[in-house]
Write an enzyme that holds these catalytic residues in place. Structure first.
Site, PDB file in Angstrom:
ATOM      1  N   ASP A 203     -35.715 -43.580 -20.368  1.00 33.58           N
ATOM      2  CA  ASP A 203     -34.759 -43.711 -19.272  1.00 33.58           C
ATOM      3  C   ASP A 203     -33.436 -43.011 -19.619  1.00 33.58           C
ATOM      4  O   ASP A 203     -32.944 -43.141 -20.742  1.00 33.58           O
ATOM      5  CB  ASP A 203     -34.516 -45.211 -19.063  1.00 33.58           C
ATOM      6  CG  ASP A 203     -33.802 -45.526 -17.772  1.00 33.58           C
ATOM      7  OD1 ASP A 203     -34.371 -45.267 -16.702  1.00 33.58           O
ATOM      8  OD2 ASP A 203     -32.658 -46.026 -17.841  1.00 33.58           O
ATOM      9  N   GLU A 258     -36.198 -38.720 -19.234  1.00 33.63           N
ATOM     10  CA  GLU A 258     -35.612 -38.532 -17.910  1.00 33.63           C
ATOM     11  C   GLU A 258     -34.231 -37.896 -18.081  1.00 33.63           C
ATOM     12  O   GLU A 258     -33.306 -38.516 -18.613  1.00 33.63           O
ATOM     13  CB  GLU A 258     -35.452 -39.871 -17.184  1.00 33.63           C
ATOM     14  CG  GLU A 258     -34.838 -39.702 -15.811  1.00 33.63           C
ATOM     15  CD  GLU A 258     -34.119 -40.943 -15.290  1.00 33.63           C
ATOM     16  OE1 GLU A 258     -33.927 -41.031 -14.067  1.00 33.63           O
ATOM     17  OE2 GLU A 258     -33.735 -41.804 -16.091  1.00 33.63           O
TER      18      GLU A 258
HETATM   19  C1  NOJ Z   1     -33.294 -44.469 -14.133  1.00 36.15           C
HETATM   20  C2  NOJ Z   1     -34.363 -45.357 -13.601  1.00 36.15           C
HETATM   21  O1  NOJ Z   1     -35.430 -44.576 -13.140  1.00 36.15           O
HETATM   22  C3  NOJ Z   1     -33.725 -46.202 -12.516  1.00 36.15           C
HETATM   23  O2  NOJ Z   1     -34.689 -46.933 -11.788  1.00 36.15           O
HETATM   24  C4  NOJ Z   1     -32.710 -47.101 -13.163  1.00 36.15           C
HETATM   25  O3  NOJ Z   1     -32.042 -47.837 -12.169  1.00 36.15           O
HETATM   26  C5  NOJ Z   1     -31.703 -46.298 -13.975  1.00 36.15           C
HETATM   27  N1  NOJ Z   1     -32.293 -45.276 -14.766  1.00 36.15           N
HETATM   28  C6  NOJ Z   1     -30.934 -47.211 -14.906  1.00 36.15           C
HETATM   29  O4  NOJ Z   1     -31.785 -47.677 -15.916  1.00 36.15           O
END
Ligand code: NOJ
Ligand code: CA
Length: 510
Positions: A203, A258
Site C-alpha cells: 500500500d 502501489e
Molecule cells: C490505498 C488503498 O488502496 C486505499 O484503499 C487506502 O484507503 C489507502 N491506500 C490508505 O491505506
C-alpha cells in the site's frame, strides 16, 4: 528467450474480501466464503489472488488501518481459515498475495498506543511526532487524503505534539527512518513468508521515504493531499533491503508496490536496478487513458519505452477498489469487452478486479448507505453469485447490489457462453497458451486511425491483437485465424477483415 518468472506471465485477481463471498451469513464477505469459491477462480483461469487486507482492524478505512499485522480479523475468520484458502489456491496452482500496509497503522495498533503514551516512550520515534509551529498550529501545511484541505496532522493534547497521518487521523504514519520500524516490519513479512504467502501488494509504497525536513508543500498544491506527491529518494534503500530479504526466500515471492503519484514522476525508479520492487502500479496514468486508439497507442509506447530502458516489466490495471469500475467509466459492456483485450493482450502483468469479468458497474449508493470516508463504496458492491433474491449471500449485504444482479451474476453468466465472463475466460486461456501474449515483445501495427493494433511475439509464437474504439465497423488488413473475438463470432475461422464496432480480436497468424 528464457521463460520469465510467473509474476511477468501470470494474471492477478484482486479480491476485496468484504465483497467477494460470505461464508457465515452476516452480510460481510469472509475467508470461508472465499474458500467455497476457489473452484470458480480455477475455472476462470487466473494465476494469483491478491487479497485486500484481512488483518484485525477497527475498519475506519475498511482494513487499511491495521491494528495487528500477523493475524486475521474475526470478521473474516481465523489464521486457520487463511491457511485453508492458501492451500486450496496452491492445490490449483494459484498463488496468494496479501496486502501489506507499511506507511501507517491504525491508531489502535499497540505500537501507536505506546508511541502516544508519552514523549519518552521507547516507541515515540516509530511515528512522526512534531512540535506545533512557532505560534501554534500544525508543523507544516500538508493535507491528508480523504479530506478537502484538512491538515495531515492531529494534535495530541496530553503530550503537546502533533502526529502525521497521510490518510485519516485514525491512520498515523510510521517513521521509516527509525531502524526499529523497519526491523518490526521485516518480521511481519517473514511471518507471512514463512507461512507460505507468495508475496505482497504494498500500500502507498511511495510514502515510506519522507523528506526529513518535512518542508511545506508549494502553494500551487494547496488543498491537494501531500501523499500524492511524496516521492523522496530515501524510499529506495528501504526497498532494496526489503527486496533482498524477500528474494532470499525460495519460490519466487513478489513485491508489487502501489505508486499513486500525481504530477511528474518516474514509476520505473521504484524497480531500482532490478533490486527494488518486482512490479509497480502507476495508477493515475494507467486508469485514466482516454477511450481512444491514439491515446492508448501513445500511452502503451511511452510506458513500454520507459520500462524497457531499465528492464522493468509494467503492470496493467483497469479497475480496483479505489476507483469507479471501468465498466461504469466507459459506459457500456461493449467497451468493457474491448478493454479486456487491452488488459490481457498488452505487455505487462494484468491485475483484474473481482467482478469486472461479470461486467459489473458500480452500485448506486443512497446517502444513508454510504460508509467509506473516501466515497468509494460504489466499486466495492458485493459480487452477485446467482439469480436468487439473496444472490448467494445469506443476509442483506453490507453495501447495495451493483445494477442488474439478477442477470449479471456468476451462475447466469457461467451458463451463457456468449457472456463477458466467458470472454474473460477465453482471453485468459489464450494468454496462458501463448508465450507471445503472456510475455512476448510488442510492436504497434499501422492501421486505419481509430483502431489500435499490435503484434506480440516470443519463441517463434506470434499473435496480432486489435481493438476498435469507435462505434462503427472498421476494416482491417490483418491476416490470421481468429483466436478470440469480443462476441465469440468467427473464432477458429480466418479473419474476415472487419472489426465490429467497439470490439477486440486476437488473431493467430498461420
Ligand atoms: C490505498 C488503498 O488502496 C486505499 O484503499 C487506502 O484507503 C489507502 N491506500 C490508505 O491505506
Ligand atoms: Ca461473513
Amino acid at each position: 528467450m528464457a521463460r520469465p518468472p510467473w509474476w511477468h506471465r501470470g494474471v492477478v485477481y484482486q479480491i476485496y474480501p468484504r465483497s467477494f463471498a460470505d461464508g457465515n451469513g452476516d452480510g460481510i464477505g469472509d475467508l470461508r466464503g472465499l474458500l467455497d469459491r476457489v473452484e470458480y477462480l480455477a475455472w476462470l483461469g487466473i494465476d494469483a489472488v491478491w487479497l485486500s487486507p484481512i488483518f484485525p482492524s477497527p475498519m475506519a478505512d475498511f482494513g487499511y488501518d491495521v491494528a495487528e499485522y500477523c493475524d486475521v480479523d474475526p470478521l473474516f475468520g481465523t489464521l486457520a481459515d487463511l491457511d485453508a484458502v492458501r492451500d486450496a489456491l496452491h492445490d490449483r496452482g494459484i498463488k496468494l498475495l496479501l496486502d501489506w500496509i507499511p506507511n501507517h497503522t491504525s491508531d489502535r495498533h499497540p505500537w501507536f498506543l505506546d508511541s502516544r503514551s508519552s514523549r519518552s516512550s521507547p516507541r515515540r520515534d516509530w511515528y512522526v511526532w512534531r512540535d506545533p509551529r512557532p505560534g501554534g498550529g500544525p508543523p507544516n501545511n500538508w493535507v491528508h487524503a480523504f479530506a478537502d484541505g484538512r491538515p495531515a496532522w492531529t494534535f495530541d493534547a496530553p503530550t503537546g505534539q502533533y502526529y502525521l497521518h497521510s490518510f485519516l487521523p485514525a491512520q498515523p504514519d510510521l517513521d521509516w527512518s527509525t531502524p526499529a520500524v523497519e526491523q518490526a516490519m521485516h518480521a511481519v513479512l517473514r511471518f507471512w513468508l514463512d507461512r507460505g504467502i507468495d508475496g505482497f501488494r504494498i500500500d502507498v509504497v511511495h510514502g515510506l521515504g519522507k523528506d526529513p525536513e518535512l518542508p511545506d508543500d508549494p502553494p500551487e498544491r494547496a488543498g491537494l493531499p501531500h501523499i500524492a506527491f511524496n516521492d523522496h529518494p530515501s524510499v529506495h534503500p528501504i526497498l532494496r533491503r526489503l527486496r533482498a530479504m524477500v528474494d532470499a526466500y525460495p519460490g519466487d515471492r513478489v513485491l508489487v508496490g502501489e505508486v499513486f503519484l500525481l504530477g511528474p514522476h518516474d514509476v520505473t525508479a521504484y524497480y531500482g536496478l532490478g533490486d527494488e520492487l518486482h512490479l509497480a502500479f502507476d495508477l493515475p496514468r494507467c486508469l485514466h487513458v482516454p477511450w481512444e486508439a491514439t491515446s492508448w497507442r501513445e500511452h502503451t509506447a511511452a510506458v513500454l519505452a520507459a520500462h524497457e530502458a531499465c528492464q522493468a516489466w509494467p503492470t496493467l490495471v483497469l479497475s480496483n477498489h479505489d476507483t469507479p469500475r471501468h465498466r461504469s467509466r466507459l459506459g457500456s459492456e461493449a467497451r468493457a469487452r474491448a478493454a479486456a483485450f487491452l488488459l490481457l493482450g498488452l505487455p505487462g502483468t494484468p491485475f483484474l478486479y473481482a467482478g469486472e469479468e461479470l461486467g459489473l458497474e458500480d452500485a448506486v449508493i443512497p446517502p444513508e448507505r454510504a460508509v467509506d470516508p473516501g466515497g468509494r463504496d460504489g466499486c466495492r458492491a458485493p459480487l452477485p453469485w446467482d439469480a436468487t433474491p439473496s444472490h448467494g449471500w445469506n443476509a442483506s449485504p453490507w453495501l447495495p447490489w451493483p445494477p442488474e444482479p439478477a442477470r449479471r451474476n456468476v451462475a447466469e453468466l457461467r451458463a451463457d457462453e456468449t457472456s463477458i465472463l466467458h470472454l474473460y475466460r477465453r482471453l485468459l486461456r489464450a494468454r496462458r497458451g501463448s508465450p507471445a501474449l503472456a510475455w512476448g515483445s510488442w510492436r504497434p501495427l499501422r492501421t486505419s486511425a481509430p483502431v489500435f493494433a499490435w503484434e506480440r511475439g516470443a519463441d517463434g509464437d506470434r499473435r496480432l491483437v486489435a481493438v476498435n474504439f469507435t462505434d462503427d465497423e472498421e476494416r482491417l488488413e490483418l491476416e490470421g485465424r481468429v483466436e478470440v473475438s469480443s462476441d465469440g463470432s468467427g473464432e477458429g475461422q480466418p479473419f474476415a477483415g472487419v472489426l465490429a464496432p467497439c470490439a477486440g480480436v486476437i488473431l493467430r497468424p498461420d
